[in-house]
Write a protein that holds these residues in place. Structure first.
Motif, short mmCIF file in Angstrom:
data_model
loop_
_atom_site.label_atom_id
_atom_site.label_comp_id
_atom_site.label_asym_id
_atom_site.label_seq_id
_atom_site.Cartn_x
_atom_site.Cartn_y
_atom_site.Cartn_z
N THR A 29 54.51 -7.62 27.65
CA THR A 29 53.69 -8.77 28.08
C THR A 29 54.89 -9.94 28.44
O THR A 29 55.52 -9.88 27.64
CB THR A 29 52.43 -9.02 27.42
OG1 THR A 29 52.92 -9.74 26.22
CG2 THR A 29 51.52 -7.89 27.29
N ALA A 45 56.67 -16.94 34.77
CA ALA A 45 55.60 -17.30 35.69
C ALA A 45 56.24 -17.87 36.95
O ALA A 45 55.96 -17.29 38.01
CB ALA A 45 54.60 -18.07 35.23
N ARG A 48 58.52 -15.02 38.66
CA ARG A 48 57.45 -14.34 39.41
C ARG A 48 57.01 -14.78 40.75
O ARG A 48 57.13 -14.00 41.77
CB ARG A 48 56.27 -13.95 38.56
CG ARG A 48 56.71 -12.92 37.45
CD ARG A 48 55.36 -12.15 36.98
NE ARG A 48 54.38 -13.25 36.43
CZ ARG A 48 54.18 -13.89 35.33
NH1 ARG A 48 55.16 -13.57 34.24
NH2 ARG A 48 53.19 -14.54 35.11
N SER A 49 56.70 -16.01 40.68
CA SER A 49 56.31 -16.57 42.23
C SER A 49 57.62 -16.78 43.13
O SER A 49 57.39 -16.56 44.34
CB SER A 49 55.56 -17.84 41.77
OG SER A 49 56.30 -19.07 41.28
N PHE A 56 58.60 -6.62 37.79
CA PHE A 56 57.37 -6.63 36.75
C PHE A 56 56.31 -5.64 37.47
O PHE A 56 56.47 -5.40 38.49
CB PHE A 56 56.73 -7.92 36.79
CG PHE A 56 56.22 -8.90 37.61
CD1 PHE A 56 55.00 -8.52 38.14
CD2 PHE A 56 57.05 -9.58 38.46
CE1 PHE A 56 54.34 -9.37 39.20
CE2 PHE A 56 56.38 -10.28 39.64
CZ PHE A 56 55.23 -10.12 40.01
N LYS A 58 52.21 -5.18 37.96
CA LYS A 58 50.86 -5.81 37.63
C LYS A 58 49.91 -4.88 38.00
O LYS A 58 49.71 -4.06 38.99
CB LYS A 58 50.92 -6.98 38.58
CG LYS A 58 49.50 -7.81 38.45
CD LYS A 58 49.94 -9.22 39.36
CE LYS A 58 48.84 -10.13 38.95
NZ LYS A 58 48.54 -11.36 39.51
N ARG A 61 45.02 -8.17 36.44
CA ARG A 61 45.55 -9.56 36.28
C ARG A 61 46.59 -9.20 35.26
O ARG A 61 47.29 -10.32 34.91
CB ARG A 61 44.28 -10.34 35.72
CG ARG A 61 43.29 -10.48 36.80
CD ARG A 61 42.51 -11.66 36.33
NE ARG A 61 41.38 -12.14 37.28
CZ ARG A 61 40.39 -13.01 36.99
NH1 ARG A 61 40.41 -13.47 35.91
NH2 ARG A 61 39.67 -13.25 37.95
N THR A 62 46.87 -8.05 34.73
CA THR A 62 47.82 -7.97 33.57
C THR A 62 49.35 -7.78 34.31
O THR A 62 49.53 -6.91 35.07
CB THR A 62 47.40 -6.91 32.77
OG1 THR A 62 46.00 -7.04 32.40
CG2 THR A 62 48.18 -6.72 31.37
N VAL A 63 50.24 -8.53 33.43
CA VAL A 63 51.69 -8.37 34.08
C VAL A 63 52.41 -7.71 32.79
O VAL A 63 52.32 -8.21 31.55
CB VAL A 63 52.31 -9.82 34.23
CG1 VAL A 63 53.60 -9.66 34.74
CG2 VAL A 63 51.42 -10.39 35.54
N HIS A 64 53.16 -6.77 33.07
CA HIS A 64 54.08 -6.00 32.40
C HIS A 64 55.41 -5.75 32.69
O HIS A 64 55.56 -5.89 33.98
CB HIS A 64 53.31 -4.68 31.91
CG HIS A 64 52.27 -4.53 30.92
ND1 HIS A 64 52.25 -4.90 29.92
CD2 HIS A 64 50.83 -4.51 31.83
CE1 HIS A 64 50.98 -4.77 29.56
NE2 HIS A 64 50.23 -4.58 30.42
N TYR A 65 56.39 -6.10 31.89
CA TYR A 65 57.84 -6.12 32.29
C TYR A 65 58.32 -4.82 31.59
O TYR A 65 58.32 -4.62 30.28
CB TYR A 65 58.63 -7.16 31.56
CG TYR A 65 58.35 -8.53 32.56
CD1 TYR A 65 58.80 -8.94 33.75
CD2 TYR A 65 57.51 -9.40 31.52
CE1 TYR A 65 58.65 -10.10 33.91
CE2 TYR A 65 57.33 -10.61 32.52
CZ TYR A 65 57.75 -10.99 33.74
OH TYR A 65 57.58 -12.17 34.19
#
Length: 141
Positions: A29, A45, A48-49, A56, A58, A61-65
């Motif tokens: 996470t 964040a 990512r944007s 990553f 997704k 709503r959960t983001v994982h690397y």
């Protein structure tokens, strides 16, 4: 004395990330990445944007690397000097990234437009001592 640097980085591919890679899970996470790497959650964040940084996954709503993506991203950004870092940017279009940053700064520092016309002057204080925003009195309900 033997050189153990090749043995230390077998999992990560390079010695500087051997201990870091050993502490990573297969999927991490943003909080876990921030804790292990020192990169702030807000920075992750923003990356990512902007479409930079580690790729990553997704789900909802959960983001994982993924572990491999974190190591790849960090190892691609090792530089000897600041000049090398500027030249070696991995963005597809560095000019586009520069323009996006400029536009973000403009949005933050934009001022409110000035009011013009009657009642746009400085506020006045009425005899009761209460704040009066000024302007024509008949315009109020």
């Amino acid at each position: 004395m033997s050189d153990n640097s090749t043995d230390a980085g077998t999992e990560a591919g390079s010695p500087p990330f051997a201990e870091f890679a050993a502490n990573l899970k297969p999927m991490n996470t943003p909080g876990e990445v921030a804790e292990l790497s020192g990169i702030k959650i807000g920075t992750l964040a923003r990356w990512r944007s902007m479409g930079v940084g580690p790729r990553f996954i997704k789900i909802g709503r959960t983001v994982h690397y993924p572990k491999e993506e974190i190591i790849r991203c960090l190892s691609e950004n090792i530089y000897q000097s600041a000049g090398e870092a500027r030249e070696g940017t991995s963005h597809d279009d560095p000019e586009d990234l520069r323009l996006r940053r400029r536009d973000q700064r403009r949005r933050v520092h934009r001022r409110m437009p000035r009011r013009t016309g009657p009642g746009a002057g400085t506020p006045t204080v009425n005899p009761s001592g209460r704040h009066d925003p000024g302007g024509p009195q008949d315009a109020r309900p």
